[in-house]
Design a protein around this motif. Structure first.
Motif, PDB file in Angstrom:
ATOM      1  N   LEU A  28       0.796  -1.231   0.000  1.00 44.93           N
ATOM      2  CA  LEU A  28       0.000   0.000   0.000  1.00 44.93           C
ATOM      3  C   LEU A  28       0.828   1.280   0.000  1.00 44.93           C
ATOM      4  O   LEU A  28       0.404   2.300  -0.544  1.00 44.93           O
ATOM      5  CB  LEU A  28      -0.928   0.027   1.226  1.00 44.93           C
ATOM      6  N   GLN A  29       2.001   1.261   0.628  1.00 42.45           N
ATOM      7  CA  GLN A  29       2.812   2.473   0.717  1.00 42.45           C
ATOM      8  C   GLN A  29       3.564   2.765  -0.582  1.00 42.45           C
ATOM      9  O   GLN A  29       4.167   3.839  -0.729  1.00 42.45           O
ATOM     10  CB  GLN A  29       3.803   2.384   1.884  1.00 42.45           C
ATOM     11  N   MET A  30       3.498   1.848  -1.545  1.00 38.96           N
ATOM     12  CA  MET A  30       4.278   1.984  -2.778  1.00 38.96           C
ATOM     13  C   MET A  30       3.538   2.827  -3.811  1.00 38.96           C
ATOM     14  O   MET A  30       3.153   2.360  -4.886  1.00 38.96           O
ATOM     15  CB  MET A  30       4.602   0.599  -3.339  1.00 38.96           C
ATOM     16  N   VAL A  31       3.343   4.089  -3.472  1.00 43.19           N
ATOM     17  CA  VAL A  31       2.678   5.034  -4.368  1.00 43.19           C
ATOM     18  C   VAL A  31       3.470   6.341  -4.385  1.00 43.19           C
ATOM     19  O   VAL A  31       4.193   6.673  -3.434  1.00 43.19           O
ATOM     20  CB  VAL A  31       1.224   5.309  -3.937  1.00 43.19           C
ATOM     21  N   THR A  32       3.325   7.089  -5.470  1.00 42.89           N
ATOM     22  CA  THR A  32       4.016   8.375  -5.585  1.00 42.89           C
ATOM     23  C   THR A  32       3.567   9.347  -4.503  1.00 42.89           C
ATOM     24  O   THR A  32       4.322  10.235  -4.109  1.00 42.89           O
ATOM     25  CB  THR A  32       3.744   8.990  -6.964  1.00 42.89           C
ATOM     26  N   PHE A  33       2.351   9.172  -3.988  1.00 47.16           N
ATOM     27  CA  PHE A  33       1.847  10.065  -2.949  1.00 47.16           C
ATOM     28  C   PHE A  33       2.666   9.947  -1.668  1.00 47.16           C
ATOM     29  O   PHE A  33       2.806  10.916  -0.918  1.00 47.16           O
ATOM     30  CB  PHE A  33       0.374   9.763  -2.661  1.00 47.16           C
ATOM     31  N   THR A  34       3.216   8.769  -1.394  1.00 45.10           N
ATOM     32  CA  THR A  34       4.081   8.607  -0.220  1.00 45.10           C
ATOM     33  C   THR A  34       5.293   9.524  -0.336  1.00 45.10           C
ATOM     34  O   THR A  34       5.727  10.135   0.643  1.00 45.10           O
ATOM     35  CB  THR A  34       4.532   7.139  -0.079  1.00 45.10           C
ATOM     36  N   MET A  35       5.851   9.612  -1.562  1.00 44.50           N
ATOM     37  CA  MET A  35       6.984  10.516  -1.777  1.00 44.50           C
ATOM     38  C   MET A  35       6.595  11.969  -1.575  1.00 44.50           C
ATOM     39  O   MET A  35       7.428  12.811  -1.250  1.00 44.50           O
ATOM     40  CB  MET A  35       7.565  10.310  -3.178  1.00 44.50           C
ATOM     41  N   GLY A  36       5.312  12.270  -1.764  1.00 44.78           N
ATOM     42  CA  GLY A  36       4.815  13.632  -1.569  1.00 44.78           C
ATOM     43  C   GLY A  36       4.412  13.923  -0.143  1.00 44.78           C
ATOM     44  O   GLY A  36       3.913  15.011   0.144  1.00 44.78           O
ATOM     45  N   GLY A  37       4.625  12.961   0.764  1.00 47.57           N
ATOM     46  CA  GLY A  37       4.301  13.175   2.165  1.00 47.57           C
ATOM     47  C   GLY A  37       2.836  13.010   2.504  1.00 47.57           C
ATOM     48  O   GLY A  37       2.385  13.403   3.584  1.00 47.57           O
ATOM     49  N   VAL A  38       2.060  12.412   1.598  1.00 47.67           N
ATOM     50  CA  VAL A  38       0.636  12.202   1.836  1.00 47.67           C
ATOM     51  C   VAL A  38       0.436  10.972   2.716  1.00 47.67           C
ATOM     52  O   VAL A  38       1.036   9.920   2.469  1.00 47.67           O
ATOM     53  CB  VAL A  38      -0.132  12.017   0.504  1.00 47.67           C
ATOM     54  N   GLU A  65       1.085  -2.855   6.866  1.00 46.24           N
ATOM     55  CA  GLU A  65       1.217  -3.977   7.791  1.00 46.24           C
ATOM     56  C   GLU A  65      -0.127  -4.321   8.446  1.00 46.24           C
ATOM     57  O   GLU A  65      -0.542  -5.487   8.490  1.00 46.24           O
ATOM     58  CB  GLU A  65       2.242  -3.643   8.877  1.00 46.24           C
ATOM     59  N   LEU A  66      -0.822  -3.307   8.960  1.00 51.74           N
ATOM     60  CA  LEU A  66      -2.063  -3.545   9.690  1.00 51.74           C
ATOM     61  C   LEU A  66      -3.209  -3.930   8.754  1.00 51.74           C
ATOM     62  O   LEU A  66      -3.988  -4.842   9.046  1.00 51.74           O
ATOM     63  CB  LEU A  66      -2.434  -2.307  10.506  1.00 51.74           C
ATOM     64  N   ALA A  67      -3.310  -3.235   7.628  1.00 49.38           N
ATOM     65  CA  ALA A  67      -4.398  -3.526   6.698  1.00 49.38           C
ATOM     66  C   ALA A  67      -4.260  -4.919   6.101  1.00 49.38           C
ATOM     67  O   ALA A  67      -5.255  -5.608   5.883  1.00 49.38           O
ATOM     68  CB  ALA A  67      -4.436  -2.472   5.594  1.00 49.38           C
ATOM     69  N   ARG A  68      -3.033  -5.371   5.841  1.00 50.70           N
ATOM     70  CA  ARG A  68      -2.855  -6.702   5.269  1.00 50.70           C
ATOM     71  C   ARG A  68      -3.250  -7.780   6.279  1.00 50.70           C
ATOM     72  O   ARG A  68      -3.835  -8.802   5.901  1.00 50.70           O
ATOM     73  CB  ARG A  68      -1.411  -6.913   4.805  1.00 50.70           C
ATOM     74  N   ALA A  69      -2.937  -7.553   7.538  1.00 57.44           N
ATOM     75  CA  ALA A  69      -3.326  -8.530   8.559  1.00 57.44           C
ATOM     76  C   ALA A  69      -4.846  -8.658   8.640  1.00 57.44           C
ATOM     77  O   ALA A  69      -5.385  -9.771   8.711  1.00 57.44           O
ATOM     78  CB  ALA A  69      -2.756  -8.118   9.914  1.00 57.44           C
TER      79      ALA A  69
END
Length: 259
Positions: A28-38, A65-69
């Motif tokens: 889930l964290q593997m998005v361009t928005f993560t690089m933008g601090g979103v 981690e939590l959502a996958r569990a």
């Protein structure tokens, strides 16, 4: 990927022609928005039985981690809504025109055999702006489920101009690395796509089976993934591959890393 289109149509709302990947990644964290601090949260999650949850996490990795569990507890399939942001952030960090590109690729697949002056394969590669990596028959597929992910490797024996050679493609839900004989020809974050050798319809990792003839095609990733921050998030070493990232077009011209 189709749910936002269906929701927009049902609710009569405009759909933004953009996403945060320009391809598929397994976390889930593997998005361009993560690089933008979103922040990925607040994130809503619901399963088909009616269970629902709202997540608020300290990092986007923790969201994964939590959502996958919870997803595994719900049977392995849920729908989520996440990465709330304003229009300015979307314009700056979104991968634009991705829905339009998907439509055009679908159209190309349908029409590829009617292009005059080119073989279907040549027409497909031109439409897709792709690099031909390998053509072969699947002779082995190894899979294992580990940490709620589908890990594995597919082995191809060359056919046509690739006869006498062998290719191996490693995947974690999505294809991560393609190697022909002893040379790496593509890695994440560039796309490694397997398509049916006759119809050019994509073959996903869960549909790989012995005897199927496929064409391995490389597509350039969104430019932001090639930045230092992008490679830290989705580069080959994040996935445990012992190689540095070399752009697909450079590998096609003879550039290569250690295997």
């Amino acid at each position: 990927s189709m749910l936002p289109i269906a929701a927009a149509a049902r609710l009569g709302l405009p759909l933004v022609d953009a996403d945060g990947m320009g391809r598929a990644f397994p976390e889930l964290q593997m998005v361009t928005f993560t690089m933008g601090g979103v922040s990925a949260t607040p994130m809503a999650l619901v399963d088909e039985k009616g269970n629902s949850a709202i997540f608020n996490t300290i990092t986007n990795k923790w969201t994964e981690e939590l959502a996958r569990a919870v997803t595994m507890s719900c049977g392995g399939s849920v729908s989520v809504s996440l990465y709330c942001m304003d229009g300015a952030t979307m314009k700056r960090y979104g991968v634009r025109d991705i829905v339009t590109r998907s439509q055009k690729l679908g159209e190309a697949i349908r029409k590829v055999k009617s292009v005059s002056g080119k073989t279907p394969e040549e027409a497909f590669l031109e439409y897709a702006e792709g690099y031909r990596l390998f053509k072969g028959k699947i002779v082995d597929v190894l899979r294992e489920t580990k940490g709620a992910f589908n890990y594995g490797k597919v082995v191809l024996e060359g056919i046509g101009s690739d006869k006498g050679h062998q290719a191996r493609i490693v995947f974690q839900n999505e294809n991560l690395c393609a190697q022909v004989d002893d040379r790496i020809v593509a890695t994440v974050p560039d796309l490694i796509c397997l398509v049916d050798a006759e119809t050019f319809i994509p073959v996903t990792t869960d549909a790989l089976k012995y005897g199927k003839r496929v064409l391995a095609v490389g597509l350039k990733c969104f430019e932001m993934w090639r930045s230092e921050a992008g490679l830290e998030l989705v580069g080959p070493r994040y996935f445990g591959l012992d190689t540095d990232y070399i752009p697909l077009e450079e590998r096609a011209n003879g550039g290569e890393a250690d295997v």
